[in-house]
Design an enzyme around this catalytic site. Structure first.
Site, PDB file in Angstrom:
ATOM      1  N   ASP A  35       1.031  -1.199  -0.106  1.00 51.68           N
ATOM      2  CA  ASP A  35       0.077   0.125   0.028  1.00 51.68           C
ATOM      3  C   ASP A  35       0.986   1.205   0.007  1.00 51.68           C
ATOM      4  O   ASP A  35       2.093   1.142   0.340  1.00 51.68           O
ATOM      5  CB  ASP A  35      -0.847  -0.036   1.321  1.00 51.68           C
ATOM      6  CG  ASP A  35      -1.820   1.189   1.293  1.00 51.68           C
ATOM      7  OD1 ASP A  35      -2.303   1.443   0.295  1.00 51.68           O
ATOM      8  OD2 ASP A  35      -1.946   1.731   2.676  1.00 51.68           O
ATOM      9  N   PHE A  43     -17.971  10.417   4.266  1.00 57.56           N
ATOM     10  CA  PHE A  43     -16.964  10.015   3.030  1.00 57.56           C
ATOM     11  C   PHE A  43     -17.128   8.681   2.716  1.00 57.56           C
ATOM     12  O   PHE A  43     -17.367   7.788   3.575  1.00 57.56           O
ATOM     13  CB  PHE A  43     -15.584  10.328   3.279  1.00 57.56           C
ATOM     14  CG  PHE A  43     -14.713   9.699   2.360  1.00 57.56           C
ATOM     15  CD1 PHE A  43     -14.112  10.722   1.430  1.00 57.56           C
ATOM     16  CD2 PHE A  43     -14.034   8.502   2.264  1.00 57.56           C
ATOM     17  CE1 PHE A  43     -13.456  10.465   0.458  1.00 57.56           C
ATOM     18  CE2 PHE A  43     -13.279   8.101   1.189  1.00 57.56           C
ATOM     19  CZ  PHE A  43     -12.818   8.990   0.261  1.00 57.56           C
ATOM     20  N   LYS A  84     -15.773  18.641   0.007  1.00 54.17           N
ATOM     21  CA  LYS A  84     -14.412  18.402  -0.272  1.00 54.17           C
ATOM     22  C   LYS A  84     -14.158  16.903  -0.660  1.00 54.17           C
ATOM     23  O   LYS A  84     -15.044  16.022  -0.508  1.00 54.17           O
ATOM     24  CB  LYS A  84     -13.612  18.748   0.964  1.00 54.17           C
ATOM     25  CG  LYS A  84     -13.586  17.440   2.021  1.00 54.17           C
ATOM     26  CD  LYS A  84     -12.480  17.604   2.893  1.00 54.17           C
ATOM     27  CE  LYS A  84     -12.664  16.582   3.838  1.00 54.17           C
ATOM     28  NZ  LYS A  84     -12.479  16.804   5.198  1.00 54.17           N
ATOM     29  N   ARG A 106      -0.932  14.908  -1.650  1.00 55.34           N
ATOM     30  CA  ARG A 106      -2.471  14.428  -1.707  1.00 55.34           C
ATOM     31  C   ARG A 106      -3.179  15.679  -1.968  1.00 55.34           C
ATOM     32  O   ARG A 106      -3.350  16.757  -1.161  1.00 55.34           O
ATOM     33  CB  ARG A 106      -3.070  13.733  -0.443  1.00 55.34           C
ATOM     34  CG  ARG A 106      -1.976  12.649  -0.197  1.00 55.34           C
ATOM     35  CD  ARG A 106      -2.196  12.220   1.196  1.00 55.34           C
ATOM     36  NE  ARG A 106      -3.453  11.669   1.486  1.00 55.34           N
ATOM     37  CZ  ARG A 106      -3.994  10.576   1.508  1.00 55.34           C
ATOM     38  NH1 ARG A 106      -2.980   9.433   1.388  1.00 55.34           N
ATOM     39  NH2 ARG A 106      -5.001   9.966   1.891  1.00 55.34           N
ATOM     40  N   THR A 143      -2.043   1.537  -4.895  1.00 56.21           N
ATOM     41  CA  THR A 143      -2.675   2.414  -3.988  1.00 56.21           C
ATOM     42  C   THR A 143      -3.965   3.048  -4.521  1.00 56.21           C
ATOM     43  O   THR A 143      -4.301   3.013  -5.879  1.00 56.21           O
ATOM     44  CB  THR A 143      -1.739   3.590  -3.691  1.00 56.21           C
ATOM     45  OG1 THR A 143      -2.306   4.860  -3.314  1.00 56.21           O
ATOM     46  CG2 THR A 143      -1.309   4.136  -5.151  1.00 56.21           C
ATOM     47  N   GLY A 179      -6.833   2.400 -12.051  1.00 59.39           N
ATOM     48  CA  GLY A 179      -7.940   1.543 -11.661  1.00 59.39           C
ATOM     49  C   GLY A 179      -8.744   1.082 -12.636  1.00 59.39           C
ATOM     50  O   GLY A 179      -9.199  -0.205 -12.748  1.00 59.39           O
ATOM     51  N   THR A 192      -8.415   0.797 -15.772  1.00 62.57           N
ATOM     52  CA  THR A 192      -7.861   0.066 -16.720  1.00 62.57           C
ATOM     53  C   THR A 192      -7.317  -1.514 -16.112  1.00 62.57           C
ATOM     54  O   THR A 192      -7.563  -2.525 -16.822  1.00 62.57           O
ATOM     55  CB  THR A 192      -6.485   0.550 -17.337  1.00 62.57           C
ATOM     56  OG1 THR A 192      -6.520   1.765 -17.452  1.00 62.57           O
ATOM     57  CG2 THR A 192      -5.745  -0.435 -18.517  1.00 62.57           C
ATOM     58  N   LYS A 221      -7.446  -4.671  -5.286  1.00 62.22           N
ATOM     59  CA  LYS A 221      -5.988  -4.754  -4.810  1.00 62.22           C
ATOM     60  C   LYS A 221      -5.897  -6.448  -4.576  1.00 62.22           C
ATOM     61  O   LYS A 221      -4.972  -7.217  -4.736  1.00 62.22           O
ATOM     62  CB  LYS A 221      -5.695  -4.151  -3.369  1.00 62.22           C
ATOM     63  CG  LYS A 221      -5.659  -2.656  -3.666  1.00 62.22           C
ATOM     64  CD  LYS A 221      -5.241  -2.098  -2.200  1.00 62.22           C
ATOM     65  CE  LYS A 221      -5.071  -0.596  -2.205  1.00 62.22           C
ATOM     66  NZ  LYS A 221      -4.788   0.041  -1.026  1.00 62.22           N
ATOM     67  N   ASP A 255      -1.672  -0.935   5.735  1.00 61.08           N
ATOM     68  CA  ASP A 255      -1.936  -0.394   7.249  1.00 61.08           C
ATOM     69  C   ASP A 255      -3.431  -0.170   7.323  1.00 61.08           C
ATOM     70  O   ASP A 255      -3.870  -0.069   8.715  1.00 61.08           O
ATOM     71  CB  ASP A 255      -1.102   0.865   7.527  1.00 61.08           C
ATOM     72  CG  ASP A 255      -1.856   2.155   6.972  1.00 61.08           C
ATOM     73  OD1 ASP A 255      -2.267   1.926   5.429  1.00 61.08           O
ATOM     74  OD2 ASP A 255      -1.766   3.219   7.471  1.00 61.08           O
TER      75      ASP A 255
END
Lengths: 1489, 350
Positions: free
Chosen positions: A430, A765, A789, A833, A913, A994, A996, A1029, A1049
């Site tokens: 990750d 979220f 946001k 980020r 990720t 992602g 693809t 993943k 994590d």
């Protein structure tokens, strides 16, 4: 081996547990307790009170009470059950079979009882181990069951102390602060005025931040505590399940009104009540049906690769055994048939006749199986288990895994796959929190298209970087003056942070929460660690420019400046909103440290001295009145009557906000912002404004002085680090989040005073929407505002687009959007980020309409999730972009180094990720996952076919390159600025996103994808969902048959961790789910290096060597018996006493291999760390290929031959008796076997010595004692006085000596030759150990150079990038562009793929330097690309032009790359970004069309 | 060690830090002897082994060569008797034969007389176990439970004493040795006791307790192949009768191989035999009872002296010499390899 049996056992257990609900194996996964016959899908909970009594009796019988039993066994069933479980191991069954076989008189070889011995010993050891484990569980259970809690008693009409185990479903429970929740219950009352209860779920998931729980709607308004007697509702909810994040149901009142229940209303067993004086709840799930218990799946067992291999080798041994037995059987038959009549040493059957040779041979077969049973090492499994325990023990005690800051060390949760660590071929990592620290630091922001770099902040971070390793607290001092932070946090929080340990794993799983509290923390009301609050995260140095602008806001509030430009004012609005959004749009809980986790009330109220309950009540009523009020201006009125402070502050901010547009006369701006506002709003404030200027000014200062003082004490507890970072950033600009309750948020804005926003909704979220929103009512304008946001990829599509013509403000918006996007891309490139912040103003009517829908969605039970999602999507449209933030997530210490080392060790590392591509790629560069001279292929296709085509083209290109001549490679080598340490070989990286990935993971493309990835050094998968993943990991694991390790994590890595062969969790800041699912939990990514390179290598080599040794030992020993059969007519005689025969394996030679398996050290840790290449030997399982196995067996054969025939020829023809003949053989075998071990040992410590000497002594003591005492122990064997006799016989010693020497000579010679002629890397490394440090360093360096030479040979270096790949690109793109296109862009672009073929910038870190040089070129290039783009735009529809643009850019980039040599990456990057952007822009366009 | 490793670290409540102990054991840094196969160690080990083996081997060969042994196969020489014994119905007919031989040199020291059997698989599994140690200890046991079957009882229920196949098949030839000195025949005095292990004779084999031997064995019967009951094995010597008879004890110690010898008698060193057997002509007088033709076996009688290293078997000595030579040769080969190697690579061998 035992899979079918396991399955059967599982079924059986389920059967058992559903029948007798006692379900002793209650910790084994989630079971459906209530079958359909009882309550169907739902469970009805009713209190055991009053009129419900009858129904209660009926219903409650079906539910479990709160007593838990995690033990597997009871006293009664321990023996049968344990035996039953143990006999699922095939080896045990085999030995049971032998025991039974020995009871058949015809074939019996040993005395009946003796055969049982090994089995009994093994079973006993395991049973004792299981029993002890179970007993400790039992003690824990008992302790927990007897914890006290307050349960409402019907008889006494009050709450009385009751044990946990006596709590039933339907009971009312009253808990005080810091008490642990005994069962899952619905919250009915909280002493908190807002009906809120805070719980700490650390006991459940390890997350230390507080969670809010809410009293069931309808009960929260109650003033007094709920009276259980009057509770007359029934609760209907789901059947017990293990989904912690879901709870559905409703309360049905006596008048048939239903109130929905959600997880917000559920208090979970094992959590702790915090911050709340008292709560009352009704139990809905108890005991094993609680969510915590259902989640407690217990330890999981994985079978290691080595173990699987051992099983196949055991099969070989079985084959060997059968062969030997067949030999014996046939031999016996032939031997018998040689005699025409019965010789009298062949005893006839009781009836006087003799059985025919064939039958005798058949019987002999079985006898032989019993005799030679030791060939299948029964003790092997036990030994392996013990060795693994020892290895785990040593791993856990490695001081290098200790991380001081978190006071945590490694945890091994899976006990039996330690050796898999030595064989890892693929690591799936990750990014966030694994490679990075997951300490989010606010770095930059862009507001209204204007960027604020926060240079000082960057400097601060750099200074941190240096000091970080030493002491964060010292840094604390430095920055403490800048921000309002008191020092306590730096000390306390981290110190108290309680890391996970073995015990707490149990607590986490829900069964033992209470005890830990008792251990030490119980008395302290609160001392939990506040997550995401290290100084590095909390301190933000404001950007001077922005601060200046910001201060203007406050000054402008009373210093009306006429000449302030429109632009500035607009910007001001943006800035205000931006920071408000930062402060509000989150779920951060505010608490005050010295009144731990006591949430901050509104300051005016909070500071009032509360004298009586009456006052509280009044206050409460006041509050609730205000909360419920919905008329436009009452809040203003009320607050004016209540406290002038808040009134003034509200007014001032209000005026500030609206004044500027009005004065500028640029009404369109206001119209845009408040497009649906009623006109009265804009007039009223102006009046108010003028009236209150003076007052506002005065009061302001007063307020700020009062309110700023408690500031440093605020603690923010956020769910995600990003949130915390943003709130802290807002705080740095004096936009301080003061308090948060479920229905209001107070923000202290720039010293203007508190603004209390009525919080209408939080749309949390989720990973589908990738954004969150809050809906608030502005206290002054009283408008409904939506702050959102989220990720820029989704946010950009949601922005308001021009509806009519080209309005001025629209243009402005567009500009802002473009600029912001540019900034965002820039942030991403820097590895930040990114988040977009946007807002929306709603009219009351709009809001009411939405609310209606939303309410429907909320109350529906069945399809709620989907409806809620839809509702959220409906709200989050037509947003106005405010700005963007860039948050830095720093790399963890030692990550690049670790990755390089692991890569050198031959491990392929993939990064999976959820972040966007640019961020991911940049982090990949930063952590050396990708290297500057790697060629990067970016896979980004919209359709499967395109994807396939692109991949095959890339592959073709790679293959061509690999076969290209060496000359070109050399040419490239000279051009490339690659560092001298690396061979200028071919290395490629693959970046895939992602969407693809979705195509690529399809069955038809899997193979080509894997082929491609095998050619690449590193693979980066970005924007991957947790499911993807895990699919990727499974794909590699299954298709490539590779050993995989997944490290992560967060909760999103859990599935991947579970799928991989070895799952490693990083106990970081994001809770403990990953750790819970993992096999090993470490605290830092860099620990992976030692874990794999050292411990993995050691564990693997140790275990393989031990296993091989075990096989050797058994084969060598059993063959002695076999050889003897040739001299006793294959009659199954053993020349050794049976006891000694059995004990030989069980006692005399069992401990040394275990010590060997635990402690042997072939290469010292330091050298293993310095030379990661050594890992390859274990990775390729060099030590345990078939050849070493067979060599070992051959050696065993040889040794047994020597060990048998030397004594044989010595005593041949003499008067030696059978057991006297066996004795020297046996003794020699002991010496051979032990000294063989000594030869194999790479390091001999005193423990080895003690054990080996002890074994020899034990053997002699035992045989002497046995020989002296047993005149007639159970017949037939009788070793009486033989050892004693031999001890006085020189020949005995001579025989033993010669036998031992001759037997070990070849093995010794082999080792000698290996040490000189055929030196393996491991042995070379071993030699290094003897050198002086300086020599060692030189040798290692030489070695590395050597290795590079090898690599060079291995990877036939490749020519410069591209020609073929370029061809592929253009070809592909031309196909795409030719394709007819349709309206909807997403579907239309079905056949368009983009491949990038780039060679990267040499030094990405040194951006400022290199990029500048490139910029000019890049810009030109971009411009041209844009031109082409716009050309096509005009003529064609969306898809075609996009692909066209892409193709142009692609080829352009390549040609440029040729020109510029290598430095084409950035252009490439930009090209791609441009492409994405244009795609984005196009979507809404076309939909409009 | 087992305990140490299997006990996992219990998190100590008292320990505030979870930092593992920095002890040598836990950090796997125990001082260790790392056996390095350096050239010096390797060569010295090979040469030392070689020298040692060679010297031991030479000693062994010399001592084995000093053993005088004469072995006479009398199965052919007494062919008449063996034919007679082929028919089991003649079991009680006596048959004698004599075998002459000449000692060319003196056999000095203790001279042992063995009988040897060939192809007699005394080590057959079911044969080996067919005995009752408890019965032989003189205990009154129910031999039905033992492994003696089918030689436990007669049909009428009379138990056999001793039971089992081993006892039943006891070697029952009697061999006497005569020294032909100047046409006079002197019987060589032979010791029939003291041939067995002391522990066997005094601990492992006991007669049942009774006032006399025949009453002790009352109610039992001799094994079917025996000519006389167990209490008549040695009528002359009370302490050599019954279960404690030396011949019986020696027979009961089953041999390891199908071809074996058992000690039968020792030459009593008195008179002219004080130094052993003098050279000259001897005659064995054999009462031929034990049938061997059934299993294609052969019978020998052996006279032998004994040295510290056992009998005349030279194998051990030769084996030592051979392995000693092999070790030395290997040592030389390794030396050569090392010398060559050192020129080529130097960086690791120091």
């Amino acid at each position: 081996m035992a899979d079918p049996i396991r399955w059967a056992r599982y079924r059986w257990q389920r059967l058992i547990s559903t029948e007798g609900r006692e379900g002793s194996s209650s910790n084994s996964s989630n079971k459906c307790y209530q079958s359909s016959k009882t309550t169907g899908k739902h469970r009805i909970v009713i209190p055991c009170l009053g009129h419900f009594k009858e129904e209660y009796e009926k219903v409650s019988k079906l539910y479990m009470n709160n007593q838990i039993r995690t033990t597997k066994y009871t006293l009664l069933n321990f023996l049968p059950r344990n035996l039953f479980e143990q006999f699922h191991r095939v080896a045990n069954l085999y030995f049971l079979f032998l025991v039974v076989l020995n009871w058949v008189p015809l074939v019996e070889a040993f005395q009946k009882e003796i055969t049982m011995l090994p089995l009994v010993v093994v079973l006993t050891i395991i049973a004792v181990k299981d029993g002890l484990e179970d007993y400790s569980k039992y003690k824990m259970d008992k302790q927990i069951n007897n914890l006290l809690t307050k349960v409402y008693s019907r008889k006494e009409k009050k709450y009385i102390d009751e044990c946990w185990k006596n709590v039933n479903v339907g009971d009312f429970i009253r808990l005080s602060r810091n008490e642990i929740i005994p069962a899952d219950m619905v919250l009915l009352y909280s002493s908190d005025l807002d009906g809120i209860c805070y719980i700490e779920t650390a006991g459940l998931d390890g997350e230390t931040n507080l969670k809010q729980r809410q009293v069931v709607r309808g009960y929260s308004e109650q003033v007094s505590e709920i009276d259980p007697e009057k509770f007359s509702s029934r609760i209907e909810c789901e059947s017990p399940n293990n989904d912690l994040s879901r709870f559905q149901g409703f309360v049905e009142h006596s008048n048939k009104d239903r109130v929905g229940l959600s997880k917000e209303n559920l208090l979970l067993r094992g959590c702790t009540v915090r911050n709340t004086e008292a709560v009352v709840g009704i139990v809905v799930y108890a005991g094993h049906e609680t969510k915590a218990m259902l989640n407690n799946s217990g330890p999981h067992y994985k079978r290691s690769k080595l173990e699987r291999k051992v099983n196949t080798d055991i099969l070989w041994c079985v084959l060997l055994l059968i062969l030997m037995c067949l030999t014996g059987a046939i031999g016996h038959g032939i031997w018998l048939s040689r005699y025409s009549e019965i010789p009298f040493f062949n005893i006839p059957e009781p009836d006087g006749k003799s059985i025919p040779p064939t039958l005798a041979g058949f019987n002999m077969f079985w006898t032989m199986i019993i005799l030679l049973q030791v060939l299948i090492p029964v003790s092997l499994y036990v030994s392996i288990e013990i060795v693994k325990l020892g290895q785990i023990y040593l791993i856990q005690n490695d001081i290098d895994f200790y991380h001081e800051k978190t006071d945590s060390t490694i945890q091994c949760r899976a006990l039996n796959i330690a050796e898999d660590l030595g064989q890892i071929q693929y690591i799936f990592s990750d990014k966030t929190g694994t490679l990075t620290e997951n300490k989010m630091v606010f770095r930059r922001c862009s507001i209204a298209g204007q960027e604020y770099c926060h240079e000082e902040n960057a400097k601060r971070l750099e200074s941190y970087q240096e000091m970080d390793s030493e002491d964060e607290d010292s840094a604390d001092h430095q920055c403490g003056s800048l921000t309002h932070r008191s020092k306590w946090r730096g000390h306390d929080c981290r110190a108290v942070n309680k890391p996970l340990n073995r015990r707490s794993l149990n607590q986490l799983s829900g069964s033992y929460p209470a005890l830990v509290r008792e251990d030490g923390e119980g008395d302290v009301p609160h001392s939990g660690h506040v997550a995401f609050s290290s100084p590095i995260e909390t301190d933000v140095v404001p950007d001077t420019q922005l601060l200046e602008k910001f201060s203007q806001i406050s000054s402008r509030s009373y210093q009306q400046s006429e000449e302030a430009g429109r632009k500035l004012s607009l910007e001001t609005t943006y800035i205000t909103d931006f920071f408000l959004a930062l402060a509000i749009c989150n779920t951060v809980v505010v608490s005050v440290p010295n009144q731990p986790r006591q949430k901050m009330r509104q300051s005016s109220l909070g500071r009032m001295p509360i004298k009586s309950l009456e006052e509280i009540r009044q206050m409460f009523q006041r509050l609730s009145v205000r909360r419920l009020s919905s008329s436009p201006l009452p809040s203003v009125k009320e607050s004016s009557s209540e406290s002038p402070n808040s009134f003034v502050s509200k007014l001032s901010i209000f005026r500030m906000k609206l004044a500027s547009p009005a004065l500028d006369g640029a009404a369109q701006r206001a119209a845009e912002c408040h497009s649906t506002d009623s006109p009265e709003d804009s007039q009223v404030p102006q009046e108010l404004d003028t009236v209150n200027v003076a007052a506002g000014c005065e009061h302001n200062s007063a307020v700020s002085s009062i309110e700023l003082s408690p500031l440093p004490k605020l603690c923010y507890e956020a769910e995600s680090p990003d949130e915390a970072a943003l709130v802290h950033a807002a705080r740095a600009y004096k936009c301080i989040l003061q308090s948060r309750t479920p229905d209001q948020v107070t923000v202290d804005f720039a010293g203007l005073g508190s603004l209390t926003f009525q919080l209408l909704h939080i749309l949390p979220f989720d990973s589908v929407r990738k954004r969150m929103s809050v809906v608030v009512r502005h206290p002054i304008s009283n408008k409904v505002l939506v702050y959102t946001k989220g990720a820029d990829s989704v946010m950009m599509d949601l922005l308001r687009t021009a509806s009519e013509g080209t309005n001025n403000s629209e243009m402005e918006q567009k500009k802002i959007k473009e600029r912001t996007q540019k900034h965002l891309d820039d942030y991403a490139r820097r590895g930040l980020r990114t988040l977009c912040i946007a807002k929306k103003v709603m009219s009351d009517a709009e809001y009411a309409e939405w609310l209606n829908h939303h309410f429907l969605a909320e109350t529906s039970i069945d399809n709620r999730e989907a409806l809620l999602l839809e509702s959220a999507v409906r709200l989050e449209t037509e947003l106005t972009l405010l700005g963007a933030t860039g948050i830095e997530d720093r790399l963890q210490e030692g990550v690049p180094d670790t990755i390089q080392a692991l890569r050198k060790a031959g491990i392929k590392i993939w990064m999976l990720t959820g972040d966007k591509r640019e961020t991911a790629v940049n982090i990949a560069y930063a952590c050396k996952l990708l290297e500057p001279d790697d060629r990067i292929f970016t896979l980004k296709s919209q359709s499967r076919d395109a994807c396939a085509l692109v991949m095959s083209k890339i592959l073709e290109g790679i293959q061509k390159n690999t076969s290209a001549s060496k000359k070109t490679s050399r040419k490239l080598g000279s051009v490339s600025p690659s560092p001298s340490t690396r061979a200028p070989g071919f290395s490629a990286g693959l970046v895939i996103d992602g969407r693809t990935l979705e195509h690529v993971l399809h069955d038809s493309l899997q193979n080509i994808f894997l082929e491609l990835t095998e050619k690449c050094r590193a693979v980066v998968c970005c924007q991957a969902t947790p499911l993807q993943k895990s699919i990727v990991v499974r794909l590699v694991r299954n298709k490539l048959k590779a050993m995989t390790l997944a490290v992560g994590d967060g909760a999103n890595d859990v599935s991947m961790i579970q799928v991989a062969d070895t799952g490693v969790g990083i106990s970081g800041q994001e809770g403990m789910q990953a750790v819970m699912a993992s096999d090993f939990a470490i605290s830092q990514f860099r620990h992976l290096k030692k874990l794999l390179l050292v411990h993995g290598h050691w564990c693997y080599t140790r275990l393989t060597n031990m296993v091989l040794y075990f096989f050797y030992k058994n084969v060598a020993y059993v063959n002695l018996l076999f050889w003897y059969q040739f001299f006793c007519g294959f009659s199954g005689t053993s020349m050794t006493d049976y006891w000694i025969l059995i004990l030989f394996n069980l006692l005399f030679t069992s401990v040394p291999p275990i010590v060997y398996g635990v402690l042997d050290k072939d290469v010292p840790a330091e050298i293993l760390m310095q030379l990661p290449q050594l890992y390859m030997t274990s990775q390729k399982s060099v030590a345990y290929l078939p050849s070493p196995f067979w060599i070992t067996l051959l050696d065993a054969f040889y040794q047994s031959l020597v060990c048998f025939f030397v004594p044989y020829f010595t005593y041949c023809g003499s008067d030696i008796d059978i057991f006297s003949f066996g004795n020297p053989i046996n003794t020699a075998a002991l010496f051979i076997i032990l000294f063989h071990l000594l030869i194999e040992c790479k390091s001999v410590t005193w423990i080895h010595t003690v054990v080996i000497v002890g074994s020899i002594l034990l053997y002699f003591v035992f045989t002497l004692a046995f020989g002296a005492t047993c005149k007639t122990h159970n017949p037939p064997s009788n070793p009486y006085w033989i050892m004693e006799k031999h001890m006085t016989d020189p020949v005995f010693y001579l025989v033993c000596l010669l036998t031992t020497c001759v037997a070990l000579l070849p093995r010794y010679l082999l080792r000698v030759l290996q040490g000189t002629l055929f030196l393996s890397p491991v042995l070379r490394a071993k030699h290094l150990d003897r050198l002086t440090p300086k020599e060692q360093r030189e040798a290692i360096k030489r070695w590395e150079d050597d290795c590079i030479v090898n690599c060079r040979v291995e990877f036939q270096a490749t020519s410069g990038s591209s020609s073929s790949a370029t061809g592929a690109v253009s070809e592909e793109e031309s196909i795409a562009s030719v394709l007819p296109t349709s309206k909807a862009p997403l579907q239309a672009c079905s056949r368009h793929g983009l491949v990038e073929d780039t060679s990267f910038l040499p030094d990405i870190q040194d951006e400022s330097g290199t990029t500048n040089g490139l910029n000019s070129e890049k810009n030109i290039f971009l411009n041209s690309a844009k031109e082409t783009n716009s050309d096509t735009f005009g003529s064609n529809n969306s898809c075609a032009k996009v692909s066209m643009c892409a193709s142009e850019e692609g080829s352009g980039a390549v040609s440029l790359a040729h020109k510029a040599g290598l430095n084409s990456v950035l252009c490439e990057e930009d090209a791609l970004m441009h492409f994405t952007k244009s795609e984005c822009c196009l979507k809404p366009k076309s939909s409009n069309c | 060690m087992k305990n140490k490793t299997s006990s996992l670290p219990q998190e100590g409540e008292a320990r505030p830090s979870r930092c593992p102990d920095n002890s040598a054991f836990k950090q796997q840094k125990l001082p260790a002897w790392k056996p390095q196969l350096t050239i010096a160690a390797v060569l010295s080990s090979f040469f030392l082994t070689g020298v040692f083996c060679l010297s031991v081997g030479v000693c062994l060969i010399i001592s084995a060569n000093s053993v005088r042994e004469i072995q006479i196969d009398y199965s052919d020489k007494c062919s008449d008797c063996s034919k007679l014994r082929e028919n089991s119905s003649n079991w009680n007919k006596e048959c004698h034969c004599s075998v002459n031989f000449m000692l060319k040199e003196d056999m000095l020291g203790d001279v042992f007389m063995y009988y040897g059997l060939q192809n007699f698989y005394q080590n057959h599994r079911r044969y080996v176990i067919s005995r009752s140690d408890a019965q032989l200890l003189g205990r009154n046991v129910n031999i039905q439970k033992s492994y003696c079957a089918p030689f436990t009882t007669y049909r009428n229920g009379t138990p056999m004493a001793p039971c089992g196949a081993i006892a039943n098949s006891m070697f029952n030839d009697t061999i006497d040795l005569f020294y032909n000195l100047n046409s006079s025949v002197i019987q060589v005095p032979l010791l029939k006791t003291g041939n067995s292990w002391w522990t066997d004779k005094n601990v492992k084999f006991r007669n049942p307790k009774s006032y006399n031997l025949s009453s002790a064995f009352a109610g039992t019967a001799r094994p079917p192949y025996w000519q006389k009951p167990v209490y008549l094995l040695d009528e002359e010597d009370e302490r050599n009768n019954g279960y404690v008879n030396d011949d019986f004890i020696i027979w009961m110690r089953v041999s390891a191989f199908a071809t074996f010898r058992n000690l039968y008698r020792r030459v009593r060193r008195i008179r002219q035999f004080a130094d052993g057997l003098p050279a000259g002509n001897y005659t064995f007088h054999i009462s031929y009872n034990f049938p061997v033709t059934k299993f294609k076996g052969r019978k020998h009688v052996i006279l032998s002296t004994v040295v510290w290293s056992g009998g005349s078997n030279p194998f051990l000595g030769i084996a030592y010499v051979v392995s000693g030579t092999a070790a030395t040769l290997t040592g030389f080969v390794i030396t050569v390899i090392h010398l060559k190697l050192r020129k080529k690579k130097t960086f690791f061998q120091k």
